[in-house]
Design a protein around this motif. Sequence first.
Motif, PDB file in Angstrom:
ATOM      1  N   LEU A 287      -2.652  -0.019   7.774  1.00 51.93           N
ATOM      2  CA  LEU A 287      -3.630   0.216   6.717  1.00 51.93           C
ATOM      3  C   LEU A 287      -3.486   1.688   6.332  1.00 51.93           C
ATOM      4  O   LEU A 287      -3.576   2.571   7.194  1.00 51.93           O
ATOM      5  CB  LEU A 287      -5.007  -0.094   7.309  1.00 51.93           C
ATOM      6  N   VAL A 288      -3.231   1.935   5.047  1.00 51.11           N
ATOM      7  CA  VAL A 288      -2.973   3.303   4.582  1.00 51.11           C
ATOM      8  C   VAL A 288      -3.860   3.615   3.376  1.00 51.11           C
ATOM      9  O   VAL A 288      -3.968   2.795   2.461  1.00 51.11           O
ATOM     10  CB  VAL A 288      -1.490   3.469   4.149  1.00 51.11           C
ATOM     11  N   VAL A 289      -4.504   4.758   3.405  1.00 51.59           N
ATOM     12  CA  VAL A 289      -5.225   5.230   2.217  1.00 51.59           C
ATOM     13  C   VAL A 289      -4.726   6.638   1.911  1.00 51.59           C
ATOM     14  O   VAL A 289      -4.858   7.538   2.750  1.00 51.59           O
ATOM     15  CB  VAL A 289      -6.757   5.251   2.420  1.00 51.59           C
TER      16      VAL A 289
ATOM     17  N   LYS B  79      -7.117  16.889  -8.374  1.00 51.64           N
ATOM     18  CA  LYS B  79      -6.232  16.386  -9.430  1.00 51.64           C
ATOM     19  C   LYS B  79      -5.869  14.916  -9.201  1.00 51.64           C
ATOM     20  O   LYS B  79      -5.260  14.294 -10.058  1.00 51.64           O
ATOM     21  CB  LYS B  79      -4.947  17.231  -9.491  1.00 51.64           C
ATOM     22  N   CYS B  80      -6.202  14.416  -8.021  1.00 49.94           N
ATOM     23  CA  CYS B  80      -5.844  13.026  -7.712  1.00 49.94           C
ATOM     24  C   CYS B  80      -6.991  12.116  -8.153  1.00 49.94           C
ATOM     25  O   CYS B  80      -8.117  12.256  -7.675  1.00 49.94           O
ATOM     26  CB  CYS B  80      -5.578  12.858  -6.227  1.00 49.94           C
ATOM     27  N   GLY B  81      -6.678  11.236  -9.074  1.00 50.04           N
ATOM     28  CA  GLY B  81      -7.715  10.408  -9.676  1.00 50.04           C
ATOM     29  C   GLY B  81      -8.320   9.418  -8.708  1.00 50.04           C
ATOM     30  O   GLY B  81      -9.539   9.385  -8.499  1.00 50.04           O
ATOM     31  N   LYS B  82      -7.484   8.643  -8.069  1.00 44.34           N
ATOM     32  CA  LYS B  82      -8.000   7.520  -7.289  1.00 44.34           C
ATOM     33  C   LYS B  82      -7.122   7.316  -6.049  1.00 44.34           C
ATOM     34  O   LYS B  82      -5.894   7.268  -6.167  1.00 44.34           O
ATOM     35  CB  LYS B  82      -7.943   6.281  -8.194  1.00 44.34           C
ATOM     36  N   PRO B  83      -7.746   7.178  -4.866  1.00 43.27           N
ATOM     37  CA  PRO B  83      -6.942   6.927  -3.664  1.00 43.27           C
ATOM     38  C   PRO B  83      -6.111   5.643  -3.781  1.00 43.27           C
ATOM     39  O   PRO B  83      -6.510   4.708  -4.475  1.00 43.27           O
ATOM     40  CB  PRO B  83      -7.990   6.801  -2.562  1.00 43.27           C
ATOM     41  N   THR B  84      -4.978   5.626  -3.128  1.00 41.66           N
ATOM     42  CA  THR B  84      -4.141   4.432  -3.077  1.00 41.66           C
ATOM     43  C   THR B  84      -4.433   3.705  -1.755  1.00 41.66           C
ATOM     44  O   THR B  84      -4.372   4.322  -0.690  1.00 41.66           O
ATOM     45  CB  THR B  84      -2.645   4.839  -3.105  1.00 41.66           C
ATOM     46  N   VAL B  85      -4.792   2.429  -1.849  1.00 38.99           N
ATOM     47  CA  VAL B  85      -5.101   1.638  -0.648  1.00 38.99           C
ATOM     48  C   VAL B  85      -3.978   0.624  -0.427  1.00 38.99           C
ATOM     49  O   VAL B  85      -3.663  -0.169  -1.319  1.00 38.99           O
ATOM     50  CB  VAL B  85      -6.455   0.902  -0.780  1.00 38.99           C
ATOM     51  N   ILE B  86      -3.366   0.694   0.743  1.00 42.27           N
ATOM     52  CA  ILE B  86      -2.204  -0.153   1.048  1.00 42.27           C
ATOM     53  C   ILE B  86      -2.446  -0.927   2.346  1.00 42.27           C
ATOM     54  O   ILE B  86      -2.934  -0.352   3.329  1.00 42.27           O
ATOM     55  CB  ILE B  86      -0.935   0.723   1.223  1.00 42.27           C
ATOM     56  N   VAL B  87      -2.153  -2.224   2.335  1.00 43.55           N
ATOM     57  CA  VAL B  87      -2.185  -3.006   3.579  1.00 43.55           C
ATOM     58  C   VAL B  87      -0.824  -3.665   3.766  1.00 43.55           C
ATOM     59  O   VAL B  87      -0.386  -4.451   2.917  1.00 43.55           O
ATOM     60  CB  VAL B  87      -3.277  -4.106   3.580  1.00 43.55           C
ATOM     61  N   ILE B  88      -0.167  -3.320   4.872  1.00 40.81           N
ATOM     62  CA  ILE B  88       1.136  -3.922   5.186  1.00 40.81           C
ATOM     63  C   ILE B  88       0.974  -4.708   6.482  1.00 40.81           C
ATOM     64  O   ILE B  88       0.388  -4.194   7.441  1.00 40.81           O
ATOM     65  CB  ILE B  88       2.233  -2.848   5.404  1.00 40.81           C
ATOM     66  N   THR B  89       1.467  -5.937   6.496  1.00 43.73           N
ATOM     67  CA  THR B  89       1.485  -6.676   7.764  1.00 43.73           C
ATOM     68  C   THR B  89       2.949  -6.869   8.143  1.00 43.73           C
ATOM     69  O   THR B  89       3.797  -7.086   7.286  1.00 43.73           O
ATOM     70  CB  THR B  89       0.810  -8.052   7.648  1.00 43.73           C
TER      71      THR B  89
END
Length: 290
Positions: free
Chosen positions: A91-93, A106-116
């Motif tokens: 799980l990566v944010v 300057k970063c608009g929106k966090p990136t949310v990543i789920v890898i299984t």
Amino acid sequence: MGLKIYINGKFYSKEDAKVSVFDHGLLYGDGVFEGIRTYDGLIFKCKEHIDRLYQSAHAIMLDIPMSKENMTEAVKKTLRENRMKDSYIRLVVTRGYGDLGLDPRKCGKPTVIVITDKCKLYPQELYEKGLEIVTISTQRNIHESVNPQIKSLNYLNNILAKVEAINAGVEEAVMLNSEGYVAECTGDNIFMIKDGVIYTPPIHSGVLRGITRGAVIDIAHLKEIPIKEEVLTRYDLFNSDEMFLTGSAAEIIPVVRMDRRKIGDGKPGKMTAKLISEFHKLTKVDGVRF
Ligand code: PXG
């Protein structure tokens, strides 16, 4: 059907799962992560991992743009999408898409990543024969700069230690803190047993509050095995009866040699074996179904 990866609410194939080169996760290691295991359809210690993710994010002032409940749902959905019963979840944010400067505003929106992925444990042989480890010279980050409690995307401290271990011909490294006391390994907490008492360094030695570490402490309490969180030196480890490492990926793995010193009788210990069997029982019940 190939692997599906969750990015910001959508699923992508492995080939198409990409983030921008302007993402500060890539540019600066600005972000947080968790490594979680599932066992036979249960997310092990799900709440603990989600809570720690949000605590890491809070510490670096990263506002995760979804509730913990929705994050848990995203993880479950990704697991169902991939029909994986036993897996390793990453799980990566990240801070998200920004410009080339450091400024997180300057970063608009966090990136949310789920890898299984499939679980990638150490080879089975090492669980049976035990691991050899060495002390390396890269000190664990001090809490005044990058607190080891933060599971940030900046893992160079640990990677430098891992490189030293590999250069020494072994798989894991013991990292000391700036005072020379034992902290932890590159991706695992460290434990020793002496005269029937389990010891592990306290959090203030500069270690991640590992969730597997917590599970071992709980098991010890439940089974009435004495356990102490104590500042440890290399001398203490050299003269221990048994040693083992804990982590979500590694689970509990015995250590039989450290800096060329035999630990105990040089074979995985009996109490370690008992803890491993209790841990496996716990993984069958302590989790959230998906
Ligand atoms: N210490 C550190 C520095 C860690 O990164 C642990 C201890 C163990 O914590 P848990 O909560 O998992 O019991 C970790 C976490 C991997 C990998 O793929 C493992 C971790 C981090 C990054 C990669 O082996 N372990």
